[in-house]
Design an enzyme around this catalytic site. Structure first.
Site, PDB file in Angstrom:
ATOM      1  N   HIS A 117      32.577  36.085  56.885  1.00 35.12           N
ATOM      2  CA  HIS A 117      33.531  37.172  56.656  1.00 35.12           C
ATOM      3  C   HIS A 117      34.940  36.583  56.672  1.00 35.12           C
ATOM      4  CE1 HIS A 117      35.054  41.248  56.611  1.00 35.12           C
ATOM      5  NE2 HIS A 117      35.924  40.873  57.523  1.00 35.12           N
ATOM      6  N   GLY A 165      25.455  46.648  62.901  1.00 37.48           N
ATOM      7  CA  GLY A 165      26.815  47.062  62.544  1.00 37.48           C
ATOM      8  C   GLY A 165      27.414  46.117  61.506  1.00 37.48           C
TER       9      GLY A 165
HETATM   10  C1  GRF Z   1      34.088  35.392  50.618  1.00 40.45           C
HETATM   11  O1  GRF Z   1      35.443  35.568  50.898  1.00 40.45           O
HETATM   12  C2  GRF Z   1      33.250  35.777  51.799  1.00 40.45           C
HETATM   13  O2  GRF Z   1      33.859  35.522  53.017  1.00 40.45           O
HETATM   14  C3  GRF Z   1      33.094  37.262  51.605  1.00 40.45           C
HETATM   15  O3  GRF Z   1      32.963  37.447  50.210  1.00 40.45           O
HETATM   16  C4  GRF Z   1      33.602  36.364  49.532  1.00 40.45           C
HETATM   17  C5  GRF Z   1      32.574  35.753  48.645  1.00 40.45           C
HETATM   18  O4  GRF Z   1      33.098  34.733  47.837  1.00 40.45           O
HETATM   19  N1  GRF Z   1      31.984  37.759  52.397  1.00 40.45           N
HETATM   20  P1  GRF Z   1      32.107  33.741  47.110  1.00 40.45           P
HETATM   21  O5  GRF Z   1      31.158  34.595  46.262  1.00 40.45           O
HETATM   22  O6  GRF Z   1      31.380  32.948  48.133  1.00 40.45           O
HETATM   23  O7  GRF Z   1      32.974  32.885  46.237  1.00 40.45           O
END
Ligand code: GRF
Length: 197
Positions: A113, A147
């Site tokens: 995240h 969650g």
């Molecule tokens: C990333 O910023 C990740 O943290 C979030 O969604 C984005 C996905 O980017 N969960 P990618 O598809 O890995 O380039």
């Protein structure tokens, strides 16, 4: 020879984190292999990237399942089990999971995240952090629980917010750290799992 943990990466889009994991896994010393890249949308750009890297790329399209999210997850779960997957890495997988998949993979499913959780769960993390006047952003790898963006934190990387940052410039700098953090944290996680087994 090192027994590598079989990891599936679940994506919905471009899959840059997935690509970073695939590249890291190519090192002989890496304790995991990316055995499958699975998307919920046929137009996920990361599917072609994975195939070009020589990794099986599979779409389990959510569309035919309509509102039945659990039935879609049962199809995903079957594909994972058929391939002997041991750990799931969510990487930009944009569907909220039902308790079915969360419970089935409890303790074996990670997510990345783009914030320093527990701050800024959900979407638009960078714009919200800048608007709030934060001086620091970052990213978090955590175990998936019921969650959204909750669950035990396995690793974090910090990134300063610069005075002229907008959400795009900040996202780009955080993304570089995501790629490093996810590969390192996944390696530490699977090594710990084997030691506990
Ligand atoms: C990333 O910023 C990740 O943290 C979030 O969604 C984005 C996905 O980017 N969960 P990618 O598809 O890995 O380039």
């Amino acid at each position: 020879m090192l027994k590598k943990t079989k990891v599936a990466v679940l994506i919905s889009g471009r899959g840059s984190n997935m690509e970073a994991l695939v590249r890291a896994a190519k090192s002989p010393a890496c304790p995991f292999e990316i055995a499958l890249v699975l998307a919920n949308k046929p137009d996920a750009g990361g599917l072609a990237t994975a195939a070009a890297e020589g990794v099986e790329a599979l779409c389990v399209d959510s569309k035919p399942f309509g509102k039945d999210r659990e039935a879609h997850e049962r199809a995903i779960d079957a594909a994972l089990r058929e391939r002997g997957i041991e750990v799931i890495a969510l990487a930009g997988y944009m569907r909220i999971l039902t308790p079915f998949l969360v419970d089935a993979w409890e303790g074996r499913m990670l997510n990345i995240h783009p914030s320093l959780l527990p701050a800024y769960p959900g979407l638009d993390t960078h714009a919200r952090a800048i608007a709030a006047g934060e001086v620091e952003a970052g990213c978090t790898v955590h175990l998936v629980t019921a969650g959204v963006d909750e669950g035990p934190i396995l690793g974090q990387a910090r990134v300063p917010i610069l005075p002229d940052d907008d959400d795009h410039s900040l996202a780009a700098r955080v993304l570089e750290q995501e790629h490093r953090l996810y590969a390192d944290t996944l390696a530490t996680f699977v090594t710990g799992r084997l030691a506990r087994a």
